[in-house]
Design a protein around this motif. Structure first.
Motif, PDB file in Angstrom:
ATOM      1  N   ASP A  29     -70.405  13.416 -12.876  1.00  0.00           N
ATOM      2  CA  ASP A  29     -69.051  12.963 -13.143  1.00  0.00           C
ATOM      3  C   ASP A  29     -67.995  13.900 -12.572  1.00  0.00           C
ATOM      4  O   ASP A  29     -66.827  13.557 -12.539  1.00  0.00           O
ATOM      5  CB  ASP A  29     -68.821  12.832 -14.662  1.00  0.00           C
ATOM      6  N   ASP A  30     -68.399  15.085 -12.146  1.00  0.00           N
ATOM      7  CA  ASP A  30     -67.445  16.058 -11.626  1.00  0.00           C
ATOM      8  C   ASP A  30     -66.906  15.619 -10.273  1.00  0.00           C
ATOM      9  O   ASP A  30     -67.615  15.042  -9.454  1.00  0.00           O
ATOM     10  CB  ASP A  30     -68.099  17.439 -11.450  1.00  0.00           C
ATOM     11  N   ASP A  31     -65.652  15.925 -10.042  1.00  0.00           N
ATOM     12  CA  ASP A  31     -65.047  15.722  -8.740  1.00  0.00           C
ATOM     13  C   ASP A  31     -65.256  17.011  -7.956  1.00  0.00           C
ATOM     14  O   ASP A  31     -64.679  18.035  -8.289  1.00  0.00           O
ATOM     15  CB  ASP A  31     -63.558  15.414  -8.905  1.00  0.00           C
ATOM     16  N   ASN A  32     -66.084  16.986  -6.943  1.00  0.00           N
ATOM     17  CA  ASN A  32     -66.461  18.192  -6.215  1.00  0.00           C
ATOM     18  C   ASN A  32     -65.474  18.593  -5.128  1.00  0.00           C
ATOM     19  O   ASN A  32     -65.747  19.477  -4.344  1.00  0.00           O
ATOM     20  CB  ASN A  32     -67.858  18.023  -5.597  1.00  0.00           C
ATOM     21  N   THR A  33     -64.329  17.945  -5.068  1.00  0.00           N
ATOM     22  CA  THR A  33     -63.357  18.327  -4.052  1.00  0.00           C
ATOM     23  C   THR A  33     -62.576  19.564  -4.509  1.00  0.00           C
ATOM     24  O   THR A  33     -62.260  19.712  -5.678  1.00  0.00           O
ATOM     25  CB  THR A  33     -62.362  17.184  -3.767  1.00  0.00           C
ATOM     26  N   ILE A  34     -62.287  20.417  -3.564  1.00  0.00           N
ATOM     27  CA  ILE A  34     -61.510  21.623  -3.845  1.00  0.00           C
ATOM     28  C   ILE A  34     -60.040  21.256  -3.710  1.00  0.00           C
ATOM     29  O   ILE A  34     -59.638  20.667  -2.702  1.00  0.00           O
ATOM     30  CB  ILE A  34     -61.879  22.748  -2.852  1.00  0.00           C
ATOM     31  N   PRO A  35     -59.232  21.582  -4.728  1.00  0.00           N
ATOM     32  CA  PRO A  35     -57.823  21.217  -4.620  1.00  0.00           C
ATOM     33  C   PRO A  35     -57.151  21.928  -3.451  1.00  0.00           C
ATOM     34  O   PRO A  35     -57.418  23.087  -3.177  1.00  0.00           O
ATOM     35  CB  PRO A  35     -57.214  21.687  -5.954  1.00  0.00           C
ATOM     36  N   GLU A  36     -56.286  21.191  -2.755  1.00  0.00           N
ATOM     37  CA  GLU A  36     -55.604  21.759  -1.597  1.00  0.00           C
ATOM     38  C   GLU A  36     -54.555  22.766  -2.062  1.00  0.00           C
ATOM     39  O   GLU A  36     -53.764  22.494  -2.960  1.00  0.00           O
ATOM     40  CB  GLU A  36     -54.926  20.651  -0.798  1.00  0.00           C
ATOM     41  N   GLN A  37     -54.587  23.921  -1.451  1.00  0.00           N
ATOM     42  CA  GLN A  37     -53.595  24.943  -1.747  1.00  0.00           C
ATOM     43  C   GLN A  37     -52.592  24.936  -0.609  1.00  0.00           C
ATOM     44  O   GLN A  37     -52.959  25.072   0.550  1.00  0.00           O
ATOM     45  CB  GLN A  37     -54.259  26.309  -1.873  1.00  0.00           C
ATOM     46  N   LYS A  38     -51.329  24.787  -0.948  1.00  0.00           N
ATOM     47  CA  LYS A  38     -50.319  24.625   0.082  1.00  0.00           C
ATOM     48  C   LYS A  38     -49.853  25.933   0.698  1.00  0.00           C
ATOM     49  O   LYS A  38     -49.472  25.970   1.840  1.00  0.00           O
ATOM     50  CB  LYS A  38     -49.137  23.860  -0.482  1.00  0.00           C
ATOM     51  N   GLY A  39     -49.833  26.989  -0.049  1.00  0.00           N
ATOM     52  CA  GLY A  39     -49.347  28.257   0.476  1.00  0.00           C
ATOM     53  C   GLY A  39     -47.856  28.414   0.271  1.00  0.00           C
ATOM     54  O   GLY A  39     -47.176  27.526  -0.243  1.00  0.00           O
ATOM     55  N   SER A  40     -47.330  29.549   0.678  1.00  0.00           N
ATOM     56  CA  SER A  40     -45.916  29.876   0.477  1.00  0.00           C
ATOM     57  C   SER A  40     -45.359  30.584   1.705  1.00  0.00           C
ATOM     58  O   SER A  40     -46.097  31.182   2.473  1.00  0.00           O
ATOM     59  CB  SER A  40     -45.762  30.804  -0.735  1.00  0.00           C
ATOM     60  N   THR A 105     -42.820  34.936   7.411  1.00  0.00           N
ATOM     61  CA  THR A 105     -43.940  34.113   7.860  1.00  0.00           C
ATOM     62  C   THR A 105     -43.396  32.956   8.693  1.00  0.00           C
ATOM     63  O   THR A 105     -42.302  32.455   8.438  1.00  0.00           O
ATOM     64  CB  THR A 105     -44.752  33.560   6.669  1.00  0.00           C
ATOM     65  N   THR A 106     -44.161  32.560   9.691  1.00  0.00           N
ATOM     66  CA  THR A 106     -43.767  31.436  10.533  1.00  0.00           C
ATOM     67  C   THR A 106     -44.210  30.112   9.927  1.00  0.00           C
ATOM     68  O   THR A 106     -43.739  29.053  10.344  1.00  0.00           O
ATOM     69  CB  THR A 106     -44.379  31.568  11.943  1.00  0.00           C
ATOM     70  N   GLU A 107     -45.131  30.181   8.978  1.00  0.00           N
ATOM     71  CA  GLU A 107     -45.635  28.996   8.283  1.00  0.00           C
ATOM     72  C   GLU A 107     -46.190  29.453   6.935  1.00  0.00           C
ATOM     73  O   GLU A 107     -46.386  30.648   6.720  1.00  0.00           O
ATOM     74  CB  GLU A 107     -46.711  28.299   9.104  1.00  0.00           C
ATOM     75  N   PRO A 108     -46.447  28.527   6.023  1.00  0.00           N
ATOM     76  CA  PRO A 108     -46.960  28.932   4.711  1.00  0.00           C
ATOM     77  C   PRO A 108     -48.313  29.648   4.830  1.00  0.00           C
ATOM     78  O   PRO A 108     -49.156  29.270   5.652  1.00  0.00           O
ATOM     79  CB  PRO A 108     -47.120  27.621   3.949  1.00  0.00           C
ATOM     80  N   ILE A 109     -48.481  30.680   4.019  1.00  0.00           N
ATOM     81  CA  ILE A 109     -49.768  31.372   3.934  1.00  0.00           C
ATOM     82  C   ILE A 109     -50.250  31.321   2.493  1.00  0.00           C
ATOM     83  O   ILE A 109     -49.452  31.196   1.561  1.00  0.00           O
ATOM     84  CB  ILE A 109     -49.679  32.831   4.442  1.00  0.00           C
ATOM     85  N   ARG A 110     -51.548  31.422   2.298  1.00  0.00           N
ATOM     86  CA  ARG A 110     -52.127  31.306   0.959  1.00  0.00           C
ATOM     87  C   ARG A 110     -52.282  32.637   0.252  1.00  0.00           C
ATOM     88  O   ARG A 110     -52.375  32.685  -0.954  1.00  0.00           O
ATOM     89  CB  ARG A 110     -53.476  30.619   1.033  1.00  0.00           C
TER      90      ARG A 110
END
Length: 158
Positions: A29-40, A105-110
């Protein structure tokens, strides 16, 4: 009948609990997807006045992680630093005409790690060090170091 050794009994109970948690935790029943981390986005502003390269020690370092493996995630005073996954500034960077550096930063980093170490042995040295995350000020340091080894030493991780 022999008495059951307490250690063996505890080991058996712990084994049973571990097995139970593994079977429950691994149900379908588990959702095995890793949540997307957007970064900052990060912006570090450093101003040092009165640095003497012969007497003072300055080390400003920042590093960040981007999941795509892109290395040109930093710019200093508006110039993109291609191929540099970390930025470092030393005492000689602040002895010329430039007293302020803006590292962004030139783009978001995690992941972000930044460190500052300034040790003053000469005339008083004013420090202005600020970290902004997504436009919000998270860190503000602005002491005046007054010689004899006065220092600002900090490590930040977000």
């Amino acid at each position: 009948m022999k008495k059951v050794n307490v250690k063996i009994a505890l080991l058996g109970i712990l084994s049973a609990l571990t097995f139970s948690m593994l079977t429950i935790g691994c149900s379908k029943d588990d959702d095995n997807t890793i949540p997307e981390q957007k970064g900052s986005h990060y912006k570090i502003t450093v101003t040092l006045n009165n640095v003497n390269a012969d007497q003072d020690f300055v080390s400003i370092a920042v590093a960040g992680g981007n999941p795509g493996g892109k290395t040109d995630v930093w710019k200093v005073n508006g110039v993109v630093k291609t191929g540099e996954s970390a930025i470092g500034l030393g005492d000689t960077d602040f002895t010329g005409a430039t007293k302020t550096y803006i590292i962004e930063t030139t783009e978001p980093i995690r992941a972000f790690s930044g460190g500052v170490q300034i040790i003053n042995y000469g005339a008083p040295l004013s420090v202005d060090y600020k970290i902004e995350v997504d436009g919000k000020v998270k860190v503000t340091e602005n002491p005046t170091l007054t010689g004899d080894g006065a220092n600002l030493t900090k490590q930040y991780s977000f």
